[in-house]
Design a protein around this motif. Structure first.
Motif, PDB file in Angstrom:
ATOM      1  N   ALA A  10       0.837  -1.213   0.000  1.00 16.50           N
ATOM      2  CA  ALA A  10       0.000   0.000   0.000  1.00 16.50           C
ATOM      3  C   ALA A  10       0.866   1.255   0.000  1.00 16.50           C
ATOM      4  CB  ALA A  10      -0.939  -0.009   1.197  1.00 16.50           C
ATOM      5  N   ASN A  11       1.940   1.254   0.769  1.00 15.94           N
ATOM      6  CA  ASN A  11       2.845   2.405   0.804  1.00 15.94           C
ATOM      7  C   ASN A  11       3.539   2.608  -0.539  1.00 15.94           C
ATOM      8  OD1 ASN A  11       2.223   2.988   3.465  1.00 15.94           O
ATOM      9  ND2 ASN A  11       3.905   1.755   4.282  1.00 15.94           N
ATOM     10  N   ALA A  12       3.910   1.500  -1.193  1.00 12.61           N
ATOM     11  CA  ALA A  12       4.545   1.598  -2.503  1.00 12.61           C
ATOM     12  C   ALA A  12       3.580   2.192  -3.526  1.00 12.61           C
ATOM     13  CB  ALA A  12       5.036   0.224  -2.959  1.00 12.61           C
ATOM     14  N   LEU A  13       2.321   1.744  -3.492  1.00 12.87           N
ATOM     15  CA  LEU A  13       1.322   2.284  -4.421  1.00 12.87           C
ATOM     16  C   LEU A  13       0.996   3.740  -4.109  1.00 12.87           C
ATOM     17  CD1 LEU A  13      -1.197  -0.691  -4.809  1.00 12.87           C
ATOM     18  CD2 LEU A  13       0.453   0.145  -6.480  1.00 12.87           C
ATOM     19  N   ALA A  14       1.033   4.115  -2.843  1.00 11.38           N
ATOM     20  CA  ALA A  14       0.713   5.497  -2.454  1.00 11.38           C
ATOM     21  C   ALA A  14       1.739   6.486  -2.992  1.00 11.38           C
ATOM     22  CB  ALA A  14       0.615   5.601  -0.934  1.00 11.38           C
ATOM     23  N   ARG A  15       2.923   6.017  -3.338  1.00 11.30           N
ATOM     24  CA  ARG A  15       3.955   6.903  -3.897  1.00 11.30           C
ATOM     25  C   ARG A  15       3.722   7.206  -5.375  1.00 11.30           C
ATOM     26  NH1 ARG A  15       7.399   3.837  -0.382  1.00 11.30           N
ATOM     27  NH2 ARG A  15       8.026   2.465  -2.067  1.00 11.30           N
ATOM     28  N   LEU A  19      -2.250   8.814  -6.528  1.00  7.92           N
ATOM     29  CA  LEU A  19      -2.750   7.874  -5.514  1.00  7.92           C
ATOM     30  C   LEU A  19      -2.276   8.326  -4.140  1.00  7.92           C
ATOM     31  CD1 LEU A  19      -2.277   4.229  -6.863  1.00  7.92           C
ATOM     32  CD2 LEU A  19      -4.388   5.500  -6.601  1.00  7.92           C
ATOM     33  N   GLY A  20      -3.217   8.555  -3.260  1.00  9.95           N
ATOM     34  CA  GLY A  20      -2.874   8.839  -1.869  1.00  9.95           C
ATOM     35  C   GLY A  20      -2.967   7.554  -1.063  1.00  9.95           C
ATOM     36  N   PRO A  21      -2.749   7.641   0.230  1.00 10.99           N
ATOM     37  CA  PRO A  21      -2.797   6.439   1.073  1.00 10.99           C
ATOM     38  C   PRO A  21      -4.133   5.704   1.024  1.00 10.99           C
ATOM     39  CG  PRO A  21      -1.798   8.267   2.266  1.00 10.99           C
ATOM     40  CD  PRO A  21      -2.313   8.820   0.982  1.00 10.99           C
ATOM     41  N   ARG A  22      -5.241   6.442   1.038  1.00 12.09           N
ATOM     42  CA  ARG A  22      -6.554   5.774   1.027  1.00 12.09           C
ATOM     43  C   ARG A  22      -6.816   5.090  -0.307  1.00 12.09           C
ATOM     44  NH1 ARG A  22     -11.105   9.609   3.033  1.00 12.09           N
ATOM     45  NH2 ARG A  22     -12.135   7.643   3.477  1.00 12.09           N
ATOM     46  N   ALA A  27      -6.899   0.110  -3.686  1.00 14.05           N
ATOM     47  CA  ALA A  27      -6.317  -0.632  -4.811  1.00 14.05           C
ATOM     48  C   ALA A  27      -5.748  -1.965  -4.336  1.00 14.05           C
ATOM     49  CB  ALA A  27      -5.233   0.197  -5.494  1.00 14.05           C
ATOM     50  N   VAL A  28      -5.085  -1.963  -3.183  1.00 16.74           N
ATOM     51  CA  VAL A  28      -4.525  -3.202  -2.633  1.00 16.74           C
ATOM     52  C   VAL A  28      -5.640  -4.192  -2.311  1.00 16.74           C
ATOM     53  CG1 VAL A  28      -3.337  -4.192  -0.622  1.00 16.74           C
ATOM     54  CG2 VAL A  28      -2.369  -2.207  -1.797  1.00 16.74           C
ATOM     55  N   LEU A  29      -6.705  -3.724  -1.693  1.00 10.44           N
ATOM     56  CA  LEU A  29      -7.823  -4.610  -1.379  1.00 10.44           C
ATOM     57  C   LEU A  29      -8.450  -5.188  -2.651  1.00 10.44           C
ATOM     58  CD1 LEU A  29      -9.509  -2.687   1.567  1.00 10.44           C
ATOM     59  CD2 LEU A  29      -8.337  -4.899   1.666  1.00 10.44           C
ATOM     60  N   TRP A  30      -8.595  -4.351  -3.676  1.00 14.10           N
ATOM     61  CA  TRP A  30      -9.140  -4.818  -4.949  1.00 14.10           C
ATOM     62  C   TRP A  30      -8.232  -5.889  -5.549  1.00 14.10           C
ATOM     63  CZ3 TRP A  30      -7.773  -4.915 -10.109  1.00 14.10           C
ATOM     64  CH2 TRP A  30      -8.805  -5.139 -11.017  1.00 14.10           C
ATOM     65  N   LEU A  31      -6.913  -5.660  -5.507  1.00 19.60           N
ATOM     66  CA  LEU A  31      -5.958  -6.637  -6.039  1.00 19.60           C
ATOM     67  C   LEU A  31      -5.981  -7.939  -5.239  1.00 19.60           C
ATOM     68  CD1 LEU A  31      -2.953  -4.274  -6.830  1.00 19.60           C
ATOM     69  CD2 LEU A  31      -4.287  -5.572  -8.497  1.00 19.60           C
ATOM     70  N   ILE A  32      -6.098  -7.832  -3.932  1.00 15.21           N
ATOM     71  CA  ILE A  32      -6.121  -9.031  -3.085  1.00 15.21           C
ATOM     72  C   ILE A  32      -7.354  -9.872  -3.405  1.00 15.21           C
ATOM     73  CG2 ILE A  32      -6.445  -9.824  -0.711  1.00 15.21           C
ATOM     74  CD1 ILE A  32      -4.590  -7.502   0.146  1.00 15.21           C
ATOM     75  N   ARG A  34      -8.819 -10.121  -6.140  1.00 10.53           N
ATOM     76  CA  ARG A  34      -8.701 -10.671  -7.488  1.00 10.53           C
ATOM     77  C   ARG A  34      -7.268 -11.133  -7.756  1.00 10.53           C
ATOM     78  NH1 ARG A  34     -12.009  -6.729  -6.790  1.00 10.53           N
ATOM     79  NH2 ARG A  34     -14.023  -6.622  -7.790  1.00 10.53           N
ATOM     80  N   ARG A  35      -6.669 -11.730  -6.733  1.00  5.80           N
ATOM     81  CA  ARG A  35      -5.245 -12.068  -6.848  1.00  5.80           C
ATOM     82  C   ARG A  35      -4.950 -13.086  -7.942  1.00  5.80           C
ATOM     83  NH1 ARG A  35      -6.371 -13.206  -1.665  1.00  5.80           N
ATOM     84  NH2 ARG A  35      -6.866 -15.339  -1.121  1.00  5.80           N
ATOM     85  N   GLU A  36      -5.874 -13.980  -8.236  1.00  5.23           N
ATOM     86  CA  GLU A  36      -5.619 -14.991  -9.261  1.00  5.23           C
ATOM     87  C   GLU A  36      -5.645 -14.404 -10.674  1.00  5.23           C
ATOM     88  OE1 GLU A  36      -4.529 -17.983  -8.575  1.00  5.23           O
ATOM     89  OE2 GLU A  36      -4.696 -17.438  -6.462  1.00  5.23           O
ATOM     90  N   THR A  37      -6.421 -13.355 -10.877  1.00  8.44           N
ATOM     91  CA  THR A  37      -6.513 -12.767 -12.219  1.00  8.44           C
ATOM     92  C   THR A  37      -5.763 -11.443 -12.292  1.00  8.44           C
ATOM     93  OG1 THR A  37      -8.635 -11.766 -11.602  1.00  8.44           O
ATOM     94  CG2 THR A  37      -8.705 -13.878 -12.752  1.00  8.44           C
ATOM     95  N   ALA A  38      -6.226 -10.453 -11.552  1.00 13.43           N
ATOM     96  CA  ALA A  38      -5.651  -9.110 -11.661  1.00 13.43           C
ATOM     97  C   ALA A  38      -4.242  -9.013 -11.086  1.00 13.43           C
ATOM     98  CB  ALA A  38      -6.564  -8.097 -10.972  1.00 13.43           C
ATOM     99  N   LEU A  39      -4.024  -9.552  -9.900  1.00 12.51           N
ATOM    100  CA  LEU A  39      -2.711  -9.422  -9.254  1.00 12.51           C
ATOM    101  C   LEU A  39      -1.630 -10.151 -10.041  1.00 12.51           C
ATOM    102  CD1 LEU A  39      -1.186  -8.227  -6.884  1.00 12.51           C
ATOM    103  CD2 LEU A  39      -1.737 -10.263  -5.555  1.00 12.51           C
ATOM    104  N   THR A  40      -1.940 -11.352 -10.497  1.00 15.18           N
ATOM    105  CA  THR A  40      -0.959 -12.116 -11.272  1.00 15.18           C
ATOM    106  C   THR A  40      -0.641 -11.406 -12.590  1.00 15.18           C
ATOM    107  OG1 THR A  40      -1.789 -14.159 -10.293  1.00 15.18           O
ATOM    108  CG2 THR A  40      -0.472 -14.371 -12.291  1.00 15.18           C
ATOM    109  N   GLY A  41      -1.662 -10.905 -13.256  1.00 13.92           N
ATOM    110  CA  GLY A  41      -1.450 -10.177 -14.510  1.00 13.92           C
ATOM    111  C   GLY A  41      -0.646  -8.916 -14.316  1.00 13.92           C
ATOM    112  N   LEU A  42      -0.911  -8.209 -13.218  1.00 14.32           N
ATOM    113  CA  LEU A  42      -0.173  -6.987 -12.924  1.00 14.32           C
ATOM    114  C   LEU A  42       1.299  -7.294 -12.654  1.00 14.32           C
ATOM    115  CD1 LEU A  42      -0.115  -3.928 -12.342  1.00 14.32           C
ATOM    116  CD2 LEU A  42      -0.745  -4.471  -9.983  1.00 14.32           C
ATOM    117  N   ILE A  43       1.555  -8.328 -11.889  1.00 13.54           N
ATOM    118  CA  ILE A  43       2.937  -8.706 -11.587  1.00 13.54           C
ATOM    119  C   ILE A  43       3.679  -9.080 -12.867  1.00 13.54           C
ATOM    120  CG2 ILE A  43       4.368 -10.465 -10.462  1.00 13.54           C
ATOM    121  CD1 ILE A  43       2.241 -10.458  -8.188  1.00 13.54           C
ATOM    122  N   GLU A  44       3.034  -9.847 -13.736  1.00 17.73           N
ATOM    123  CA  GLU A  44       3.667 -10.237 -14.996  1.00 17.73           C
ATOM    124  C   GLU A  44       3.951  -9.026 -15.871  1.00 17.73           C
ATOM    125  OE1 GLU A  44       1.074 -13.113 -16.757  1.00 17.73           O
ATOM    126  OE2 GLU A  44       1.537 -14.648 -15.256  1.00 17.73           O
ATOM    127  N   ALA A  45       2.991  -8.097 -15.973  1.00 16.04           N
ATOM    128  CA  ALA A  45       3.177  -6.902 -16.801  1.00 16.04           C
ATOM    129  C   ALA A  45       4.301  -6.033 -16.254  1.00 16.04           C
ATOM    130  CB  ALA A  45       1.872  -6.111 -16.879  1.00 16.04           C
TER     131      ALA A  45
END
Length: 199
Positions: A10-15, A19-22, A27-32, A34-45
């Motif tokens: 969350a701190n990394a994304l807030a930078r 994107l602020g802290p909230r 965004a982190v909660l949304w990624l968590i 959808r970790r099988e689809t969105a999070l994995t795709g984001l990490i690969e990209a």
């Protein structure tokens, strides 16, 4: 409370810009969720971009190929060159699809307060490109800030010896703008750049 690893994400994304802290926590909660689809795709990209990202040796754009897609495009007019401060400016102008030439990214703007001098920017490569010939017009697409206009003036002085047309983006009233909401600088520039109405 979230774990230390989730807080770190969350701190990394807030930078990130915009994107602020909230927003980062959402965004982190949304990624968590959808970790099988969105999070994995984001990490690969992100991994692919991290491993392949390079700066174009011709214009200074960032891409995963060299030269970049803009410089390699044979449909672009090699006689027109648009000079911008940053890659974000190049992307914004190119997204509008109104300029069909090529670009040159300075990598910033002159700023005495920040200690940015001409040698700190990609100006020497610009002069080399113009000196090589084949460029009929250089468009100075600097931001309408004091530093941007100082940079444009400096570049105009450096380029005046070459046989080309030197132009600058128009500044003034935005489309849909109302006069009473505009600042004095914008109004002054709009008045200075006024033109006759077509008859």
């Amino acid at each position: 409370m979230a774990s230390q690893e989730i807080e770190h994400l969350a701190n990394a994304l807030a930078r990130l810009p915009g994107l602020g802290p909230r927003s980062a926590r959402r965004a982190v909660l949304w990624l968590i969720k959808r970790r099988e689809t969105a999070l994995t795709g984001l990490i690969e990209a992100l991994t692919v971009v991290r491993d392949r990202l390079i700066e174009c040796p011709i214009c200074g754009n960032v891409d995963t190929i060299s030269p970049c897609g803009v410089c390699a495009d044979p449909r672009r007019d090699p006689r027109a060159l648009c000079v911008v401060e940053d890659v974000a400016d190049l992307w914004a102008l190119d997204r509008a699809r109104l300029f069909t030439g090529r670009y040159h990214v300075l990598g910033g703007r002159l700023s005495a307060l920040d200690g940015v001098r001409p040698e700190d920017l990609n100006i020497a490569r610009l002069i080399d490109r113009v000196a090589a010939g084949g460029i009929d017009e250089v468009v100075l697409a600097m931001n309408a800030t004091l530093e941007g206009q100082t940079t444009a003036h400096y570049l105009a002085e450096r380029l005046e010896q070459y046989p080309l047309r030197l132009t600058q983006l128009a500044h003034g009233l935005p489309v849909g703008g109302e006069l009473d909401y505009l600042d004095e600088g914008t109004l002054a520039q709009a008045l200075r750049a006024r033109r006759p109405l077509s008859q």
